[in-house]
Design an enzyme around this catalytic site. Structure first.
Site, PDB file in Angstrom:
ATOM      1  N   ASP A   1     -30.740 -23.757 -29.939  1.00 23.97           N
ATOM      2  CA  ASP A   1     -31.605 -24.498 -29.025  1.00 23.97           C
ATOM      3  C   ASP A   1     -30.931 -24.700 -27.671  1.00 23.97           C
ATOM      4  O   ASP A   1     -29.704 -24.805 -27.592  1.00 23.97           O
ATOM      5  CB  ASP A   1     -31.951 -25.860 -29.655  1.00 23.97           C
ATOM      6  CG  ASP A   1     -33.185 -26.472 -29.027  1.00 23.97           C
ATOM      7  OD1 ASP A   1     -33.920 -25.754 -28.310  1.00 23.97           O
ATOM      8  OD2 ASP A   1     -33.413 -27.675 -29.229  1.00 23.97           O
TER       9      ASP A   1
ATOM     10  N   LEU B   1     -20.987  -8.301 -43.052  1.00 22.64           N
ATOM     11  CA  LEU B   1     -21.829  -9.472 -42.789  1.00 22.64           C
ATOM     12  C   LEU B   1     -23.319  -9.144 -42.929  1.00 22.64           C
ATOM     13  O   LEU B   1     -23.754  -8.057 -42.559  1.00 22.64           O
ATOM     14  CB  LEU B   1     -21.575  -9.955 -41.350  1.00 22.64           C
ATOM     15  CG  LEU B   1     -22.431 -11.126 -40.878  1.00 22.64           C
ATOM     16  CD1 LEU B   1     -21.898 -12.435 -41.455  1.00 22.64           C
ATOM     17  CD2 LEU B   1     -22.471 -11.206 -39.355  1.00 22.64           C
TER      18      LEU B   1
ATOM     19  N   HIS C   1     -33.287 -17.347 -22.286  1.00 22.66           N
ATOM     20  CA  HIS C   1     -33.411 -16.566 -23.528  1.00 22.66           C
ATOM     21  C   HIS C   1     -32.553 -15.295 -23.445  1.00 22.66           C
ATOM     22  O   HIS C   1     -31.921 -14.888 -24.416  1.00 22.66           O
ATOM     23  CB  HIS C   1     -34.872 -16.200 -23.790  1.00 22.66           C
ATOM     24  CG  HIS C   1     -35.744 -17.400 -24.058  1.00 22.66           C
ATOM     25  ND1 HIS C   1     -35.374 -18.396 -24.917  1.00 22.66           N
ATOM     26  CD2 HIS C   1     -36.961 -17.771 -23.563  1.00 22.66           C
ATOM     27  CE1 HIS C   1     -36.327 -19.329 -24.959  1.00 22.66           C
ATOM     28  NE2 HIS C   1     -37.293 -18.973 -24.138  1.00 22.66           N
TER      29      HIS C   1
HETATM   30  C1  FPP Z   1     -34.703 -22.371 -28.281  1.00 22.65           C
HETATM   31  O1  FPP Z   1     -34.456 -22.665 -26.937  1.00 22.65           O
HETATM   32  C2  FPP Z   1     -34.668 -20.968 -28.508  1.00 22.65           C
HETATM   33  C3  FPP Z   1     -35.728 -20.225 -28.940  1.00 22.65           C
HETATM   34  C4  FPP Z   1     -37.049 -20.780 -29.221  1.00 22.65           C
HETATM   35  C5  FPP Z   1     -35.639 -18.802 -29.156  1.00 22.65           C
HETATM   36  C6  FPP Z   1     -34.305 -18.285 -29.581  1.00 22.65           C
HETATM   37  C7  FPP Z   1     -34.091 -17.012 -28.890  1.00 22.65           C
HETATM   38  C8  FPP Z   1     -32.894 -16.540 -28.480  1.00 22.65           C
HETATM   39  C9  FPP Z   1     -31.612 -17.208 -28.776  1.00 22.65           C
HETATM   40  C10 FPP Z   1     -32.779 -15.313 -27.676  1.00 22.65           C
HETATM   41  C11 FPP Z   1     -33.281 -14.092 -28.291  1.00 22.65           C
HETATM   42  C12 FPP Z   1     -32.881 -13.896 -29.693  1.00 22.65           C
HETATM   43  C13 FPP Z   1     -32.495 -12.736 -30.207  1.00 22.65           C
HETATM   44  C14 FPP Z   1     -32.199 -12.626 -31.653  1.00 22.65           C
HETATM   45  C15 FPP Z   1     -32.348 -11.534 -29.395  1.00 22.65           C
HETATM   46  P1  FPP Z   1     -35.576 -23.462 -26.136  1.00 22.65           P
HETATM   47  O2  FPP Z   1     -36.366 -22.484 -25.356  1.00 22.65           O
HETATM   48  O3  FPP Z   1     -36.364 -24.321 -27.067  1.00 22.65           O
HETATM   49  O4  FPP Z   1     -34.684 -24.334 -25.200  1.00 22.65           O
HETATM   50  P2  FPP Z   1     -35.046 -25.775 -24.621  1.00 22.65           P
HETATM   51  O5  FPP Z   1     -35.027 -26.726 -25.798  1.00 22.65           O
HETATM   52  O6  FPP Z   1     -33.922 -26.033 -23.682  1.00 22.65           O
HETATM   53  O7  FPP Z   1     -36.373 -25.680 -23.962  1.00 22.65           O
END
Ligand code: FPP
Length: 226
Positions: free
Chosen positions: A13, A125, A30
């Site tokens: 997150d 892994l 992202h």
């Molecule tokens: C949460 O951050 C993250 C997500 C909803 C998506 C996770 C995606 C990635 C880590 C990148 C792509 C993944 C891969 C496997 C290539 P948020 O957007 O909720 O952050 P915030 O809470 O600060 O708004």
């Protein structure tokens, strides 16, 4: 004897806040977050004790985000899987998706399937990406599958019918919030939970190592007495 972190699960997150803090679009967060995925996966692949890493990449609730952000995440995921196939193979990493993949585009589904097949014989892994995943949805799908086959529901049969029946040892959430957000609820029944304020794009292997070190010192009783 210290605990072994065989299965680590991470709620990644803070991508959006990381980007906004830099005056950038959320999608830049992202993109940066995908680099952390690679960094942490490689670290786990090089650590003999860690057998499985499950990452929450897209939840069943994430469809509620703006269409452009959802589209960006889908493209990023596809790009990541295509670009990283070499990393999976070189690192002997097996890719195992969990979640309901039926809602994804045919192209993304094909890429997911290809990486899964091409890494199926990797014996190091297991990197499991939770994609269109929600624990409640997983449990309901499993229960319906058992009912459909006329089987009785027990903790054992339900566990086997889930997308994954691997118990989590250590669950980490970055980004400062203290909640599970519908992630691996069944499998985390006895997981040790660690929360950090660090935003996912800033999460380093050094901090990861510190958390694992702390996890090793925790007394795990699994409901019993020591
Ligand atoms: C949460 O951050 C993250 C997500 C909803 C998506 C996770 C995606 C990635 C880590 C990148 C792509 C993944 C891969 C496997 C290539 P948020 O957007 O909720 O952050 P915030 O809470 O600060 O708004």
């Amino acid at each position: 004897m210290s605990n072994r972190a065989r299965h680590i699960a991470i709620i990644m997150d803070g991508n959006g806040r990381w980007a906004q803090a830099q005056g950038k679009n959320r999608t830049a967060g992202h993109e940066k977050g995908a680099e952390t995925v690679r960094r942490i996966t490689t670290f786990c692949a090089e650590n003999d004790e860690i057998e499985r890493l499950t990452l929450y990449a897209f939840s069943t609730e994430n469809w509620k985000r703006p269409k452009l952000e959802v589209e960006f995440l889908m493209k990023l995921l596809e790009k990541y899987l295509k670009n990283e196939l070499k990393t999976y193979l070189e690192g002997n990493i097996r890719f195992e998706p969990i979640g309901d993949l039926s809602s994804f585009s045919p192209s993304l589904r094909k890429t997911i399937e290809r990486v899964r097949e091409e890494t199926a014989r990797c014996s190091g892994l297991v990197q499991s990406l939770a994609l269109n995943y929600g624990a409640q949805d997983e449990i309901v799908r499993a229960a319906n599958a058992l009912l459909g086959r006329g089987e009785t529901i027990s903790a054992e049969s339900l566990g086997h019918a889930l997308d994954t029946n691997e118990n989590v040892d250590l669950l980490i959430r970055t980004g400062g919030d203290h909640r599970l957000s519908n992630f691996l609820l069944w499998q985390s029944a006895y997981a040790e939970l660690f929360f950090t304020d660090t935003l996912w794009p800033d999460f380093t292997t050094a901090e990861f190592e510190r958390i694992i070190k702390k996890f090793k010192t925790v007394e795990r009783r699994f409901g019993g007495l020591n």
